[in-house]
Design an enzyme around this catalytic site. Structure first.
Site, PDB file in Angstrom:
ATOM      1  N   ARG A   1       1.543 -10.958  10.294  1.00 10.60           N
ATOM      2  CA  ARG A   1       3.146 -10.251  10.541  1.00 10.60           C
ATOM      3  C   ARG A   1       4.061 -11.115  10.271  1.00 10.60           C
ATOM      4  O   ARG A   1       5.171 -10.866   9.992  1.00 10.60           O
ATOM      5  CB  ARG A   1       3.444 -10.014  11.851  1.00 10.60           C
ATOM      6  CG  ARG A   1       2.647  -8.835  12.574  1.00 10.60           C
ATOM      7  CD  ARG A   1       2.330  -7.569  11.927  1.00 10.60           C
ATOM      8  NE  ARG A   1       1.176  -7.629  11.052  1.00 10.60           N
ATOM      9  CZ  ARG A   1       0.864  -6.951  10.055  1.00 10.60           C
ATOM     10  NH1 ARG A   1       1.911  -6.046   9.739  1.00 10.60           N
ATOM     11  NH2 ARG A   1      -0.116  -6.972   9.457  1.00 10.60           N
TER      12      ARG A   1
ATOM     13  N   ASP B   1      -3.575   7.892   4.299  1.00  8.86           N
ATOM     14  CA  ASP B   1      -3.039   6.678   4.599  1.00  8.86           C
ATOM     15  C   ASP B   1      -3.751   6.238   5.853  1.00  8.86           C
ATOM     16  O   ASP B   1      -4.441   6.946   6.593  1.00  8.86           O
ATOM     17  CB  ASP B   1      -1.661   6.692   4.861  1.00  8.86           C
ATOM     18  CG  ASP B   1      -0.804   5.295   5.023  1.00  8.86           C
ATOM     19  OD1 ASP B   1      -1.691   4.481   4.633  1.00  8.86           O
ATOM     20  OD2 ASP B   1       0.232   5.458   5.500  1.00  8.86           O
ATOM     21  N   GLU B   2      -3.908   4.991   6.001  1.00  4.96           N
ATOM     22  CA  GLU B   2      -4.510   4.158   7.217  1.00  4.96           C
ATOM     23  C   GLU B   2      -5.734   4.667   7.467  1.00  4.96           C
ATOM     24  O   GLU B   2      -5.997   4.971   8.729  1.00  4.96           O
ATOM     25  CB  GLU B   2      -3.661   4.395   8.423  1.00  4.96           C
ATOM     26  CG  GLU B   2      -1.999   3.648   8.162  1.00  4.96           C
ATOM     27  CD  GLU B   2      -2.259   2.078   8.155  1.00  4.96           C
ATOM     28  OE1 GLU B   2      -3.097   1.487   8.120  1.00  4.96           O
ATOM     29  OE2 GLU B   2      -0.895   1.556   8.028  1.00  4.96           O
TER      30      GLU B   2
ATOM     31  N   GLN C   1      -7.587  -4.587   9.472  1.00  2.65           N
ATOM     32  CA  GLN C   1      -6.613  -4.060  10.538  1.00  2.65           C
ATOM     33  C   GLN C   1      -7.020  -3.060  11.329  1.00  2.65           C
ATOM     34  O   GLN C   1      -6.274  -2.333  11.552  1.00  2.65           O
ATOM     35  CB  GLN C   1      -5.330  -3.898   9.740  1.00  2.65           C
ATOM     36  CG  GLN C   1      -4.715  -4.885   8.850  1.00  2.65           C
ATOM     37  CD  GLN C   1      -3.533  -4.781   8.280  1.00  2.65           C
ATOM     38  OE1 GLN C   1      -2.403  -4.640   9.131  1.00  2.65           O
ATOM     39  NE2 GLN C   1      -3.234  -4.935   7.055  1.00  2.65           N
TER      40      GLN C   1
ATOM     41  N   LYS D   1       0.933  -1.275  -0.071  1.00  2.00           N
ATOM     42  CA  LYS D   1       0.116   0.129  -0.017  1.00  2.00           C
ATOM     43  C   LYS D   1       0.956   1.271   0.043  1.00  2.00           C
ATOM     44  O   LYS D   1       0.521   2.266  -0.962  1.00  2.00           O
ATOM     45  CB  LYS D   1      -0.914   0.061   1.115  1.00  2.00           C
ATOM     46  CG  LYS D   1      -0.368   0.492   2.434  1.00  2.00           C
ATOM     47  CD  LYS D   1      -1.266   0.528   3.573  1.00  2.00           C
ATOM     48  CE  LYS D   1      -0.737   0.821   4.964  1.00  2.00           C
ATOM     49  NZ  LYS D   1       0.051   1.985   4.923  1.00  2.00           N
ATOM     50  N   THR D   2       1.936   1.142   0.760  1.00  2.00           N
ATOM     51  CA  THR D   2       2.934   2.492   0.688  1.00  2.00           C
ATOM     52  C   THR D   2       3.416   2.605  -0.713  1.00  2.00           C
ATOM     53  O   THR D   2       3.377   3.866  -1.042  1.00  2.00           O
ATOM     54  CB  THR D   2       4.220   2.217   1.656  1.00  2.00           C
ATOM     55  OG1 THR D   2       3.623   1.736   3.134  1.00  2.00           O
ATOM     56  CG2 THR D   2       4.729   3.385   1.884  1.00  2.00           C
TER      57      THR D   2
END
Length: 757
Positions: free
Chosen positions: A612, A224-225, A255, A33-34
């Site tokens: 993770r 973002d987020e 998330q 995503k980044t």
């Protein structure tokens, strides 16, 4: 132009090149995503969009810095002109320019939490309210909650529900404190962090011309987020995007795990309603994890009802199945995980830094810290401090240290006014000066303070009461066993009442840490296998002081295992992950079980933990766990059943995933499953006539047994010497031990299937 798109997948490329109109980018874990957000901003600039007209909002300065550095590499130095940063930094910049519109000067001060707490304490003092009821941190959190919901003092005061809650908590004057705090900040030309969001909303609400200016200024808005935004952030973004309608949000509802900070999952779930002409892009390919981990995480999160549907996949290796480890006790869980860490490092040829142990609460770190130290494994606590360095643990240990050694000035200084007794810094300064002038310890000083030292009689009385309390502890330090002594000290000192009065998440965490400290002391007293005497607090303190010194050394190592809560792990990745303490009441927590909304967030938290892992995920739970010094039975987490069994290793212990209904009593003797049965060892000793008792035949060689500290093993032989029977036991993880049976507190592990044969 095409050069910057060549490394993107087709869906990433589509998301990047969609310029006009709203777009929702649903980005699964490890889906890049980044990269998409970075390349989209670069793409805008390369399409002649002025960087000053691009607003990019993040949640951390680190994320903003890394993104800007990447954009500069792709699009050049002009990226410096982007409006990019955290919500607070960007809105502070706007408020500096528009300060006069809301009655501030442009050089306003931004208060940090310490500043805010200091002001709140002064208000509490000025209002003559009880500071034990009106605790500064709790009042601060209450005010913060109100501001993040865009409630001014007037709105707070007129809210009947909040007023009723404050009355129920015996704090009806919170509204008045909020009003005074609000005005003190204004009069000082200052804002706290929450004010930056509150006043930006007020600015845009009350000044249409100002809002219009920024609506036309920012042609493109990227967030973002997005799943982590609160009410205040959501409304600011929505207002700014009303004119251009060019808004891109990136996030993953799966998330969303920060509701306790005010985050609203509804913001991302309702994006489609807010922007009906939206375009949607699903980044479903996971570039981090194996196929097995991704598929297992999919099967888990599919059980949530409130979600944006997506099917994540991986084109990486199939990978190993997930191991689920069942330990008899939480202590054994720590030992097993430590052993598996060593096996992973040497068997898989990985570094310790490639491994992380994730737990639900900070208090759980203690067991794993101890187990790793015993194996000389370096570790670091991420997003927190070592268990034994936490303030409440140091406070409790200071009381115990002072009882053992009254000359310990550092311990006395730490706790003479904790809990608060009215013995302030001025008094301490006078005491320390008197002690230095007369070559006395502080303990000797508080027993000989003359009235001409300038300390008021009322304070001298409080000092005397403190001295008498400590004297009672000193008398018992060499009489009571360590656990009894520690439990009573924590209660009688007032520490426990002080901690229980704090109902904030931080306060609950401190209580859990104290519980874990007592659990550790209880386990330590039970390790006295070769002595009839109970262990005293002196021995425990000597042991824990050595552990603390080792902790200081190990934390410096860069090649170290990482220990952290799952919340702290979000956004990070490791090749090997151990998710521990997967039990009902712990993960999910007891409070979360009461509502479907909270339960779904806990499941999302487990999803974050699982994703993770890049190569291998291992999950563990304990059948018994110490709670306030008592060994309590535990039930495997319901979330373990949410994972499709085809992704779980065949080597995982049987019945780990049996239904919760069948697991309510793991040790019921008539349970018709393969779960273990526990029977206490009959003690071997001499009879009254001097002959050897024959009840050693009850535990013949080959019998499998459990020990609270060493875990599970098999008896090799039993020798009777004098009045004592000694068992030689080969423990699976701790090796060969010889224990005196009457002190060892062994329990037989008996399998129903074996009894039938």
């Amino acid at each position: 132009m095409e050069d910057i798109l060549v490394d993107l997948s087709p869906v990433q490329r589509d998301a990047v090149t969609h310029i006009d109109g709203p777009s929702l980018i649903i980005a699964g874990a490890g889906s890049g995503k980044t990269r998409v957000l970075t390349y989209k901003i670069a793409y805008l600039m390369l399409n002649d969009v002025p960087p000053r007209s691009v607003l990019a909002l993040t949640f951390t300065n680190k994320a903003a810095k890394e993104m800007k550095e990447r954009i500069i590499k792709v699009a050049g130095k002009q990226a410096d002109k982007l409006w990019m940063g955290t919500f607070h930094s960007v809105f502070s910049r706007i408020l500096r320019t528009e300060a006069e519109s809301i009655g501030f000067k442009s050089n306003y001060t931004i208060y940090d939490t310490t500043d805010s707490l200091s002001i709140i304490r002064s208000i509490i003092k000025d209002m003559h309210v009880n500071d034990k009821t009106y605790k500064d941190r709790e009042i601060y959190n209450r005010i913060s909650m109100a501001k993040n919901c865009l409630m001014t003092p007037a709105a707070y005061a007129s809210n009947a529900q909040l007023a009723d809650e404050d009355i129920q908590s015996h704090r009806p004057k919170i509204s008045g404190i909020y009003q005074r705090y609000f005005m003190k900040c204004r009069n000082a030309n200052a804002m706290d962090f929450d004010d930056l969001l509150l006043y930006t909303n007020i600015l845009f609400r009350d000044n249409p011309d100002v809002l219009k200016k920024y609506q036309h200024w920012f042609k493109y808005i990227l967030v973002d987020e997005y799943q982590d935004t609160n009410v205040a952030q959501y409304l600011i973004v929505k207002r700014l995007a009303e004119v251009s309608n060019n808004i891109t949000v990136v996030g993953d509802d799966a998330q969303s795990i920060y509701s306790f900070r005010g985050a609203r999952i509804e913001n991302i779930l309702n994006f489609r309603k807010d922007y009906p002409d939206y375009a949607e892009y699903k980044l479903e390919q996971n570039y981090r994890s194996t196929q097995t981990i991704v598929n297992a995480a999919n099967s888990l999160i599919s059980k949530n009802k409130k979600q944006l549907k997506k099917t994540c996949f991986s084109k990486g290796d199939v990978g190993e199945r997930i191991d689920i480890i069942k330990a008899f006790t939480d202590q054994e869980e720590g030992q097993l995980i430590a052993s598996m860490v060593v096996d992973t490092v040497y068997g898989k040829q990985v570094n310790y830094s490639d491994i992380a142990i994730l737990y639900r609460t900070n208090a759980q770190s203690r067991i794993f810290e101890d187990s790793l130290r015993r194996r000389n494994i370096a570790y670091r606590i991420y997003g927190g401090i070592s268990f034994y360095q936490r303030a409440e643990i140091k406070d409790a240990l200071a009381y115990m240290r002072l009882a053992v050694n009254p000359q310990d000035d550092e311990a006395l200084t730490r706790i003479i006014n904790y809990p608060a007794r009215g013995i302030g810094n001025t008094t301490m300064d006078k005491m320390q000066a008197y002690a230095a002038d007369n070559n006395l310890s502080l303990w000797e000083t508080i027993g000989n303070m003359p009235q001409d030292t300038g300390v008021k009689d009322s304070i001298l009385k409080k000092i005397t009461e403190f001295k008498e309390l400590l004297e009672s502890f000193i008398m018992r330090a060499n009489i009571d066993d360590a656990y009894t002594f520690a439990s009573d000290v924590i209660k009688q000192s007032g520490m426990m009442a002080e901690l229980k009065a704090n109902k904030t998440p931080e306060g609950v965490s401190r209580i859990e840490n104290i519980e874990e400290l007592l659990n550790g002391i209880k386990e330590y007293t039970k390790s006295s296998d070769n002595s009839e005497d109970s262990l005293m607090i002196t021995e425990y303190l000597q042991s824990v002081s050595l552990i603390t010194d080792m902790d200081k050394d190990s934390s410096k190592s860069s090649n170290s295992v990482t220990l952290m809560t799952v919340h702290s792990a979000k956004g990070l990745e490791f090749s090997h992950i151990f998710i521990v303490g997967m039990e009902e009441g712990l993960f999910p927590g007891t409070n979360s079980i009461q509502s479907e909304h909270s339960l779904e967030e806990e499941r999302r938290l487990f999803y974050v933990a699982l994703t993770r892992a890049a190569v291998k995920a291992t999950i563990s739970f304990a059948q018994t766990r110490y709670r306030w010094g008592n060994l309590m039975s535990s039930v495997p987490s319901r979330f373990l059943r949410d994972i499709d069994k085809s992704y779980i290793s065949a080597n995982s212990v049987k019945n780990s995933l049996e239904s919760r209904e069948k697991s309510q009593n793991l040790y019921k003797k008539n349970e018709k499953t393969n779960s273990v049965q526990i029977k206490p060892i009959k003690l071997a000793s001499k009879s009254s006539s001097g002959e050897k008792a024959d009840n050693t035949s009850f535990i013949p060689p080959g019998t499998e047994v459990e020990h609270a500290r060493f875990g599970r093993g098999r008896i090799i032989g039993i020798d009777v010497e004098g009045n004592d029977a000694r068992a030689k036991i080969e423990f699976y993880n701790a090796g060969l031990k010889t224990l005196i049976l009457k002190f060892a507190q062994l329990e037989i592990v008996e399998n129903p299937e074996n009894r039938k044969k």
